[in-house]
Structures are given as structure tokens and as C-alpha cells.
Design a protein around this motif. Structure first.
Motif, PDB file in Angstrom:
ATOM      1  N   VAL A 122       8.809  13.309  10.703  1.00 59.79           N
ATOM      2  CA  VAL A 122      10.100  13.956  10.931  1.00 59.79           C
ATOM      3  C   VAL A 122      11.041  12.881  11.441  1.00 59.79           C
ATOM      4  N   PRO A 123      12.235  12.756  10.849  1.00 60.53           N
ATOM      5  CA  PRO A 123      12.888  13.696   9.937  1.00 60.53           C
ATOM      6  C   PRO A 123      12.311  13.711   8.529  1.00 60.53           C
ATOM      7  N   HIS A 124      12.587  14.806   7.847  1.00 66.90           N
ATOM      8  CA  HIS A 124      12.328  14.914   6.411  1.00 66.90           C
ATOM      9  C   HIS A 124      13.401  14.087   5.723  1.00 66.90           C
ATOM     10  N   SER A 152      16.048  16.929  10.507  1.00 68.69           N
ATOM     11  CA  SER A 152      14.932  17.158  11.425  1.00 68.69           C
ATOM     12  C   SER A 152      14.790  18.631  11.792  1.00 68.69           C
ATOM     13  N   TYR A 153      15.807  19.417  11.502  1.00 70.42           N
ATOM     14  CA  TYR A 153      15.803  20.850  11.779  1.00 70.42           C
ATOM     15  C   TYR A 153      15.942  21.606  10.467  1.00 70.42           C
ATOM     16  N   HIS A 154      15.402  22.819  10.441  1.00 74.18           N
ATOM     17  CA  HIS A 154      15.424  23.579   9.186  1.00 74.18           C
ATOM     18  C   HIS A 154      15.900  25.003   9.440  1.00 74.18           C
ATOM     19  N   PHE A 155      16.424  25.615   8.393  1.00 74.30           N
ATOM     20  CA  PHE A 155      16.964  26.971   8.449  1.00 74.30           C
ATOM     21  C   PHE A 155      15.823  27.958   8.254  1.00 74.30           C
ATOM     22  N   ALA A 156      15.556  28.786   9.263  1.00 77.16           N
ATOM     23  CA  ALA A 156      14.565  29.851   9.166  1.00 77.16           C
ATOM     24  C   ALA A 156      15.320  31.164   8.978  1.00 77.16           C
ATOM     25  N   VAL A 185      23.290  24.466   1.026  1.00 74.38           N
ATOM     26  CA  VAL A 185      22.222  23.586   0.555  1.00 74.38           C
ATOM     27  C   VAL A 185      21.842  22.632   1.680  1.00 74.38           C
ATOM     28  N   GLN A 186      20.534  22.502   1.929  1.00 75.07           N
ATOM     29  CA  GLN A 186      20.064  21.588   2.959  1.00 75.07           C
ATOM     30  C   GLN A 186      20.128  20.140   2.488  1.00 75.07           C
ATOM     31  N   PHE A 187      19.960  19.934   1.197  1.00 70.57           N
ATOM     32  CA  PHE A 187      20.004  18.584   0.643  1.00 70.57           C
ATOM     33  C   PHE A 187      21.448  18.085   0.564  1.00 70.57           C
ATOM     34  N   HIS A 188      21.571  16.803   0.283  1.00 69.60           N
ATOM     35  CA  HIS A 188      22.892  16.177   0.175  1.00 69.60           C
ATOM     36  C   HIS A 188      23.254  15.989  -1.298  1.00 69.60           C
ATOM     37  N   PRO A 189      24.066  16.862  -1.879  1.00 70.24           N
ATOM     38  CA  PRO A 189      24.450  16.657  -3.282  1.00 70.24           C
ATOM     39  C   PRO A 189      25.214  15.357  -3.487  1.00 70.24           C
TER      40      PRO A 189
END
Length: 208
Positions: A122-124, A152-156, A185-189
Motif C-alpha cells: 500500500v498504496p495501490h 491508499s484508501y478505497h471507497f466502500a 472513477v478511482q483510477f486516473h484517466p
């Protein structure tokens, strides 16, 4: 008439790279911290990098901005895209550096990634697959592919139906959320090359 694409400037670190990516995707973009511009925009993009707490405080520090976003998105129906922490801010709250309220647009909370395997770092960070969930197979914006992540944090999410796509980093992590005219979106487009540009193009052509 050319659409007004409002890219919200609230001190988020990836503002300029998102701006450049939206231009490369074929759109004129208005970078703004003016709630009146946001209230009149055809589409709204909320970027974000760093901590949930800092981003929430930065957004709330602009008088009238959250109210303008809420009015335009929830009442006016403008398509909305949140990117990375801009997506996480859609949650009810974040747990980074204490408990910080989010926008509450998509129920859930943002938690630390805690893989059970100590070999998972972590981080992812880096390239990973974006896998659509069955109920989102025909989504007009989110598609399967490979995207760049850094978090490092995620959406639950509270409601699984709000989750449009997942990725895997020792456990399943939310890669995208969607509800009505709202996408996150969690990723970076802006860092995801052809896949990211295609995602932005689909958002710019989306009429939910």
C-alpha cells in the motif's frame, strides 16, 4: 452551441493534467472556482489527489461551491465525473486523518486499504485491470480495460448496485461507482493513456 465543461479548481493537485486530458479528449474546458459558473455548466468534473480530509476542506472552503454542485447535478441533471479523491468525496465520510464528512451523494465510506497478505503493498500504485460488474455491462461511460491507480484508501459503497467496476489488489477494490448522472472513477484517466482518453470521451458524449 458548445457545452460548458466545468473543471472545479479547489487546490487539487491533478487539476492541470486532467485539464490537458479533457482537451485531448476533444473538449473545451473551463477551469473554475466560481459557483456561478458551476451552476450553469453542462458537465462537471471534480479532480482530486492527496488526502480525503484536505480535499474536503479545500472544496468546502469555496463559499457556495458544494451548494452549486448539488443544485446543478441533483436538480439540473448535469453529468458529473469525480476522479480519484474527487470520486471518494462522493461518499458519506472518509476515515483518513480522522472522520471527515463527504458529499453523501453515493452512500459509503472511504477506508484504508488493509490487505490480508503482507506482500501486497500500500498504496495501490500502477497499472491494473478495471473489471465491469454484470449490472454495469452496458454502462455508457465505464468500460473494461487497464488503468493507472494511485491510492491508499478505497471507497466502500453501502449499496453494491452503486459499484460499476472493480479492480484487484490483494482484495477486490472499487474502481468505479455510478448512480444516475453521477460517475466516479478511482483510477486516473489522465494517466491511463488510450484507455483513459476513451473514458473521458465517453463521459463527454454521455446523456444519462
Amino acid at each position: 452551441m458548445t457545452e460548458v465543461i466545468a473543471l472545479i479548481d479547489y487546490g487539487a493537485g491533478n487539476l492541470h493534467s486532467v485539464h490537458n486530458a479533457l482537451k485531448a479528449a476533444g473538449s473545451d474546458v473551463t477551469v473554475t472556482s466560481d459557483p456561478y459558473v458551476v451552476r450553469a455548466a453542462d458537465r462537471i468534473v471534480l479532480p482530486g489527489v492527496g488526502s480525503f480530509k484536505a480535499c474536503a476542506e479545500g472544496l468546502n472552503a469555496i463559499s457556495g461551491m458544494v451548494e452549486a454542485m448539488t443544485e446543478r447535478v441533483h436538480v439540473g441533471g448535469a453529468p458529473f465525473l469525480g476522479i480519484c479523491v474527487g470520486m471518494q468525496l462522493l461518499a458519506d465520510r472518509g476515515l483518513e486523518h480522522g472522520v471527515t464528512p463527504g458529499l453523501g451523494w453515493i452512500p459509503g465510506e472511504v477506508r484504508l486499504i488493509e490487505p490480508s497478505d503482507p506482500a501486497i503493498k500500500v498504496p495501490h500504485m500502477g497499472w491494473n485491470d478495471v473489471a465491469l460488474l454484470p449490472h454495469a455491462r452496458d454502462h455508457a461511460v465505464i468500460d473494461e480495460g487497464e488503468a493507472y491507480f494511485l491510492h491508499s484508501y478505497h471507497f466502500a459503497a453501502t449499496d453494491p448496485h452503486d459499484v460499476a467496476a472493480m479492480t484487484d489488489h490483494g482484495e477486490g477494490l472499487v474502481a468505479a461507482v455510478a448512480r444516475d448522472n453521477i460517475i466516479g472513477v478511482q483510477f486516473h484517466p489522465e494517466k491511463s493513456q488510450s484507455y483513459g482518453l476513451a473514458t473521458l470521451r465517453r463521459f463527454l458524449e454521455w446523456f444519462p
